[in-house]
Motif scaffolding. Sequence first.
Motif, PDB file in Angstrom:
ATOM      1  N   ASP A   1      40.517  -0.915  33.244  1.00  0.00           N
ATOM      2  CA  ASP A   1      39.328  -0.648  34.045  1.00  0.00           C
ATOM      3  C   ASP A   1      39.699  -0.454  35.515  1.00  0.00           C
ATOM      4  N   LEU A   2      39.501   0.744  36.009  1.00  0.00           N
ATOM      5  CA  LEU A   2      39.850   1.100  37.378  1.00  0.00           C
ATOM      6  C   LEU A   2      39.111   0.235  38.398  1.00  0.00           C
ATOM      7  N   GLN A   3      37.830   0.065  38.212  1.00  0.00           N
ATOM      8  CA  GLN A   3      37.031  -0.663  39.199  1.00  0.00           C
ATOM      9  C   GLN A   3      37.408  -2.139  39.271  1.00  0.00           C
ATOM     10  N   LEU A   4      37.639  -2.744  38.136  1.00  0.00           N
ATOM     11  CA  LEU A   4      38.066  -4.144  38.138  1.00  0.00           C
ATOM     12  C   LEU A   4      39.446  -4.291  38.778  1.00  0.00           C
ATOM     13  N   ARG A   5      40.347  -3.383  38.464  1.00  0.00           N
ATOM     14  CA  ARG A   5      41.691  -3.442  39.024  1.00  0.00           C
ATOM     15  C   ARG A   5      41.656  -3.251  40.540  1.00  0.00           C
ATOM     16  N   PHE A   6      40.855  -2.286  40.978  1.00  0.00           N
ATOM     17  CA  PHE A   6      40.745  -2.029  42.409  1.00  0.00           C
ATOM     18  C   PHE A   6      40.156  -3.250  43.125  1.00  0.00           C
ATOM     19  N   THR A   7      39.122  -3.831  42.535  1.00  0.00           N
ATOM     20  CA  THR A   7      38.503  -5.026  43.111  1.00  0.00           C
ATOM     21  C   THR A   7      39.516  -6.151  43.229  1.00  0.00           C
ATOM     22  N   LEU A   8      40.305  -6.355  42.198  1.00  0.00           N
ATOM     23  CA  LEU A   8      41.325  -7.402  42.235  1.00  0.00           C
ATOM     24  C   LEU A   8      42.347  -7.119  43.337  1.00  0.00           C
ATOM     25  N   GLY A   9      42.687  -5.866  43.510  1.00  0.00           N
ATOM     26  CA  GLY A   9      43.612  -5.497  44.581  1.00  0.00           C
ATOM     27  C   GLY A   9      43.044  -5.808  45.956  1.00  0.00           C
TER      28      GLY A   9
ATOM     29  N   THR B   1      38.763 -18.290  44.704  1.00  0.00           N
ATOM     30  CA  THR B   1      39.656 -18.480  43.563  1.00  0.00           C
ATOM     31  C   THR B   1      38.912 -18.218  42.264  1.00  0.00           C
ATOM     32  N   GLN B   2      37.698 -18.732  42.165  1.00  0.00           N
ATOM     33  CA  GLN B   2      36.899 -18.530  40.955  1.00  0.00           C
ATOM     34  C   GLN B   2      36.513 -17.050  40.806  1.00  0.00           C
ATOM     35  N   ALA B   3      36.252 -16.380  41.916  1.00  0.00           N
ATOM     36  CA  ALA B   3      35.921 -14.953  41.860  1.00  0.00           C
ATOM     37  C   ALA B   3      37.091 -14.151  41.312  1.00  0.00           C
ATOM     38  N   VAL B   4      38.278 -14.462  41.796  1.00  0.00           N
ATOM     39  CA  VAL B   4      39.480 -13.778  41.319  1.00  0.00           C
ATOM     40  C   VAL B   4      39.693 -14.068  39.837  1.00  0.00           C
ATOM     41  N   GLU B   5      39.522 -15.320  39.446  1.00  0.00           N
ATOM     42  CA  GLU B   5      39.697 -15.682  38.034  1.00  0.00           C
ATOM     43  C   GLU B   5      38.717 -14.918  37.151  1.00  0.00           C
ATOM     44  N   LEU B   6      37.489 -14.745  37.613  1.00  0.00           N
ATOM     45  CA  LEU B   6      36.494 -14.008  36.832  1.00  0.00           C
ATOM     46  C   LEU B   6      36.896 -12.548  36.659  1.00  0.00           C
ATOM     47  N   VAL B   7      37.378 -11.925  37.725  1.00  0.00           N
ATOM     48  CA  VAL B   7      37.830 -10.538  37.630  1.00  0.00           C
ATOM     49  C   VAL B   7      39.045 -10.447  36.709  1.00  0.00           C
ATOM     50  N   GLU B   8      39.965 -11.396  36.831  1.00  0.00           N
ATOM     51  CA  GLU B   8      41.145 -11.390  35.955  1.00  0.00           C
ATOM     52  C   GLU B   8      40.757 -11.572  34.495  1.00  0.00           C
ATOM     53  N   GLN B   9      39.774 -12.430  34.223  1.00  0.00           N
ATOM     54  CA  GLN B   9      39.301 -12.609  32.845  1.00  0.00           C
ATOM     55  C   GLN B   9      38.674 -11.323  32.320  1.00  0.00           C
TER      56      GLN B   9
ATOM     57  N   MET C   1      40.646  -7.978  46.666  1.00  0.00           N
ATOM     58  CA  MET C   1      40.566  -9.441  46.795  1.00  0.00           C
ATOM     59  C   MET C   1      41.934 -10.022  47.144  1.00  0.00           C
ATOM     60  N   SER C   2      42.951  -9.535  46.489  1.00  0.00           N
ATOM     61  CA  SER C   2      44.307 -10.026  46.743  1.00  0.00           C
ATOM     62  C   SER C   2      44.715  -9.736  48.187  1.00  0.00           C
ATOM     63  N   MET C   3      44.376  -8.552  48.676  1.00  0.00           N
ATOM     64  CA  MET C   3      44.677  -8.224  50.067  1.00  0.00           C
ATOM     65  C   MET C   3      43.990  -9.203  51.009  1.00  0.00           C
ATOM     66  N   GLU C   4      42.718  -9.422  50.770  1.00  0.00           N
ATOM     67  CA  GLU C   4      41.952 -10.285  51.666  1.00  0.00           C
ATOM     68  C   GLU C   4      42.416 -11.736  51.604  1.00  0.00           C
ATOM     69  N   LEU C   5      42.996 -12.123  50.494  1.00  0.00           N
ATOM     70  CA  LEU C   5      43.523 -13.476  50.361  1.00  0.00           C
ATOM     71  C   LEU C   5      44.953 -13.596  50.900  1.00  0.00           C
ATOM     72  N   GLY C   6      45.498 -12.491  51.353  1.00  0.00           N
ATOM     73  CA  GLY C   6      46.852 -12.512  51.897  1.00  0.00           C
ATOM     74  C   GLY C   6      47.937 -12.503  50.846  1.00  0.00           C
ATOM     75  N   GLU C   7      47.585 -12.137  49.625  1.00  0.00           N
ATOM     76  CA  GLU C   7      48.558 -12.070  48.532  1.00  0.00           C
ATOM     77  C   GLU C   7      49.153 -10.668  48.483  1.00  0.00           C
ATOM     78  N   ARG C   8      50.015 -10.406  49.464  1.00  0.00           N
ATOM     79  CA  ARG C   8      50.540  -9.061  49.654  1.00  0.00           C
ATOM     80  C   ARG C   8      51.271  -8.521  48.432  1.00  0.00           C
ATOM     81  N   ALA C   9      52.160  -9.314  47.854  1.00  0.00           N
ATOM     82  CA  ALA C   9      52.956  -8.836  46.719  1.00  0.00           C
ATOM     83  C   ALA C   9      52.057  -8.456  45.545  1.00  0.00           C
ATOM     84  N   LYS C  10      51.066  -9.278  45.283  1.00  0.00           N
ATOM     85  CA  LYS C  10      50.149  -8.995  44.179  1.00  0.00           C
ATOM     86  C   LYS C  10      49.344  -7.730  44.462  1.00  0.00           C
ATOM     87  N   ALA C  11      48.809  -7.626  45.674  1.00  0.00           N
ATOM     88  CA  ALA C  11      48.022  -6.441  46.034  1.00  0.00           C
ATOM     89  C   ALA C  11      48.887  -5.185  46.007  1.00  0.00           C
ATOM     90  N   LEU C  12      50.103  -5.300  46.514  1.00  0.00           N
ATOM     91  CA  LEU C  12      51.026  -4.162  46.517  1.00  0.00           C
ATOM     92  C   LEU C  12      51.291  -3.686  45.096  1.00  0.00           C
TER      93      LEU C  12
END
Length: 172
Positions: A53-61, A37-45, A63-74
């Motif tokens: 930023d492409l790399q930050l956005r891709f990383t967040l995507g 959760t803290q890792a995701v918050e850091l990337v979002e900040q 992370m969202s996939m791995e956390l099972g947050e399908r709608a967000k990753a999609l």
Amino acid sequence: MRLLLPTLALLAALAVVPARADDLANAQRLWLADQKTQAVELVEQALTRTPDDLQLRFTLGVMSMELGERAKALSIFTRLTQDFPDLADPYNNLAVLHAAAGELDEAKTALEQALRLQPEHAQAQENLGDVLTRLALRAYQRAQKAALAPSDALASKISRTLALTHDLNKTR
């Protein structure tokens, strides 16, 4: 089906710009410490400072996939395909999301686009093979339901394809 890169490798590979490198390194450290959760918050900040930023956005995507947050990753990967239509990787990960939801036709379309952009994309090639296998099984099963009489040849195809899809699922 698999992501383009595991999150950990992705986070390590993306450290390019010093400020972003610090953010990504810290996010990786948090992720590895199971503070996801803290890792995701850091990337979002970090994205609030550099929203394009492409790399930050891709990383967040990822992370969202791995956390099972399908709608967000999609949403993230769809937007990446719109903002960076010449990149294959977002299409590959979008396909993974679609395939996981049983949306095989959408997954196939996304993978075909990834391969038009980068024909030698190994992960997209492998993922397309997985999707085509599942589509073949679906077609065989539909043919079996529509058949007027049982077919040993069709039953054999279904059996072999089921075994193959079972083996594919075990290797994931």
